[in-house]
Design a protein around this motif. Structure first.
Motif, PDB file in Angstrom:
ATOM      1  N   ARG A  85       0.851  -1.186   0.000  1.00 27.52           N
ATOM      2  CA  ARG A  85       0.000   0.000   0.000  1.00 27.52           C
ATOM      3  C   ARG A  85       0.891   1.241   0.000  1.00 27.52           C
ATOM      4  NH1 ARG A  85      -4.430  -0.531   3.896  1.00 27.52           N
ATOM      5  NH2 ARG A  85      -5.725  -1.000   2.079  1.00 27.52           N
ATOM      6  N   ASN A  99      -5.075   1.117  -4.370  1.00 31.26           N
ATOM      7  CA  ASN A  99      -4.790   0.708  -3.000  1.00 31.26           C
ATOM      8  C   ASN A  99      -3.740   1.611  -2.374  1.00 31.26           C
ATOM      9  OD1 ASN A  99      -4.709  -0.858  -0.635  1.00 31.26           O
ATOM     10  ND2 ASN A  99      -3.049  -2.125  -1.464  1.00 31.26           N
ATOM     11  N   SER A 136      -7.847   4.303  -1.156  1.00 33.60           N
ATOM     12  CA  SER A 136      -8.446   3.620  -0.008  1.00 33.60           C
ATOM     13  C   SER A 136      -8.592   4.557   1.175  1.00 33.60           C
ATOM     14  CB  SER A 136      -7.595   2.404   0.386  1.00 33.60           C
ATOM     15  OG  SER A 136      -6.242   2.776   0.575  1.00 33.60           O
ATOM     16  N   CYS A 137      -7.819   5.666   1.182  1.00 30.42           N
ATOM     17  CA  CYS A 137      -7.897   6.642   2.264  1.00 30.42           C
ATOM     18  C   CYS A 137      -7.505   8.018   1.726  1.00 30.42           C
ATOM     19  CB  CYS A 137      -6.969   6.240   3.409  1.00 30.42           C
ATOM     20  SG  CYS A 137      -6.970   7.376   4.806  1.00 30.42           S
ATOM     21  N   LEU A 359      -7.757   0.738   8.163  1.00 29.70           N
ATOM     22  CA  LEU A 359      -8.244   0.446   6.801  1.00 29.70           C
ATOM     23  C   LEU A 359      -8.475  -1.043   6.592  1.00 29.70           C
ATOM     24  CD1 LEU A 359      -5.934   2.848   4.745  1.00 29.70           C
ATOM     25  CD2 LEU A 359      -8.309   3.209   5.413  1.00 29.70           C
TER      26      LEU A 359
END
Length: 359
Positions: A85, A99, A136-137, A359
């Motif tokens: 990630r 990702n 993803s964030c 996550l």
């Protein structure tokens, strides 16, 4: 290619090849703080295979792939990162990777488009719009920036996490007072202004307001460099006068000395996603005057004196008030110390870690 588990974190280190200004400062200080928090001591920063890399102390620095710059970040990094990630803390990341974690510093390319070159703002608008949906964030540094990014990128504000920044990075540095002699400055007889030459920093009004003070015994010292690649070919904003001194980009040691010996700090910015310089000034005992705009009231709270950044007369009037009042300066110094002490990179790193590990 790195052979690591699916959720192994690697940090995008493209910023290590760039001069440290606002965006690079955020990434460097956050990662340095993460090193101190790391239980296994393994914080991996992947960088382009080029000369001039300045690694973050304590990290495992890995040269990856080939090339440099945008091409490396957009294509090479995601290709060679495998199943790791990627954590991007310097305002950009690959649009070809889902990702990952992206930290966006502000929505200025949407809110103040005229202050950026068309190539820069077009690319960043596209990149932010995609990353806001595919990462993803998504993180930013203030409630103001979260709301503006959500609005422009068309995503829910709840999708964007807020991690306020720190202001204690100058603490371990020994101030270099030679900067005073270099520019013929007397302690407490100069006003300090610090930032890039972005037009949103309002330097034209800042300089004009200072000139209205009309006191040749007080200098205006401007620290910062101009980046025409990012901000376009803006006309020169600094008027020539004996007591207006543009010292350019300087070391942190010299910057700390200027904060500690200035009469006050002037920051009538029109747009800030957060605003680290006012907190730096507060932490180093420099009373601070800022513009009541964007994220600055959120960041500075009641520890600064505020002006209308679009009113030349108000900037000049508040600056004159600050220069002429020892009691006001003393009160702002006291409040500034207390307020800036809340903003530590270790706190920011802990918040970042909690979000990412969830996550």
């Amino acid at each position: 290619m790195l052979a690591r588990p699916h959720k192994q974190l690697i940090y995008n280190g493209r910023f290590t090849s760039q001069k440290t200004t606002g965006v690079q400062r955020v990434a460097r200080e956050l990662i340095a703080a993460l090193v101190q928090l790391s239980h296994d001591g393994d914080v991996t920063v992947v960088v382009p295979p080029q000369q001039g890399i300045v690694p973050v102390s304590g990290t495992k620095t890995v040269k990856m792939g080939f090339g440099k710059g945008v091409i490396w970040e957009q294509l090479v990094l995601p290709l060679f990162a495998g199943r790791c990630r990627i954590v991007n803390l310097s305002n950009s990341g690959s649009i070809f990777r889902g990702n990952q974690v992206i930290f966006m510093t502000d929505a200025a390319v949407f809110d103040t488009p005229a202050h950026f070159s068309w190539r820069f703002r077009t690319w960043y608008r596209i990149m932010f719009w995609i990353l806001a949906r595919t990462s993803s964030c998504v993180l930013t540094n203030s409630n103001f920036s979260r709301d503006r990014l959500a609005h422009h990128c068309g995503v829910a504000a709840a999708r964007i996490g807020v991690v306020p920044l720190g202001a204690d990075h100058l603490d371990p540095i020994v101030a270099d007072t030679s900067v005073l002699q270099e520019h013929a400055l007397l302690p407490s007889r100069f006003v300090l202004a610090v930032s890039s030459m972005n037009p949103t920093k309002n330097f034209a009004r800042l300089v004009a307001a200072f000139r209205k003070i009309d006191d040749p015994s007080i200098d205006l010292v401007i620290v910062g460099m101009k980046n025409t690649t990012v901000f376009g070919n803006a006309h020169e904003m600094l008027e020539v006068a004996p007591n207006i001194k543009h010292v350019g980009y300087i070391s942190d040691e010299k910057l700390k000395a200027l904060y500690q010996h200035a009469n006050c700090f002037l920051y009538p910015s029109l747009y800030e996603g957060f605003g680290i310089p006012p907190l730096e000034a507060m932490r180093n005992g420099c009373p601070t005057l800022v513009g009541r705009a964007a994220a600055l009231p959120e960041t500075c709270a009641d520890a600064a004196l505020y002006c209308d950044p679009e009113s030349l007369d108000d900037i000049a009037g508040k600056l004159r008030e600050l220069l002429n009042s020892d009691s006001l300066r003393a009160d702002l110094i006291r409040r500034g110390h207390l307020h800036a002490d809340k903003y530590r990179w270790a706190t920011s790193a802990r918040m970042l870690t909690e979000i990412i590990t969830g996550l």
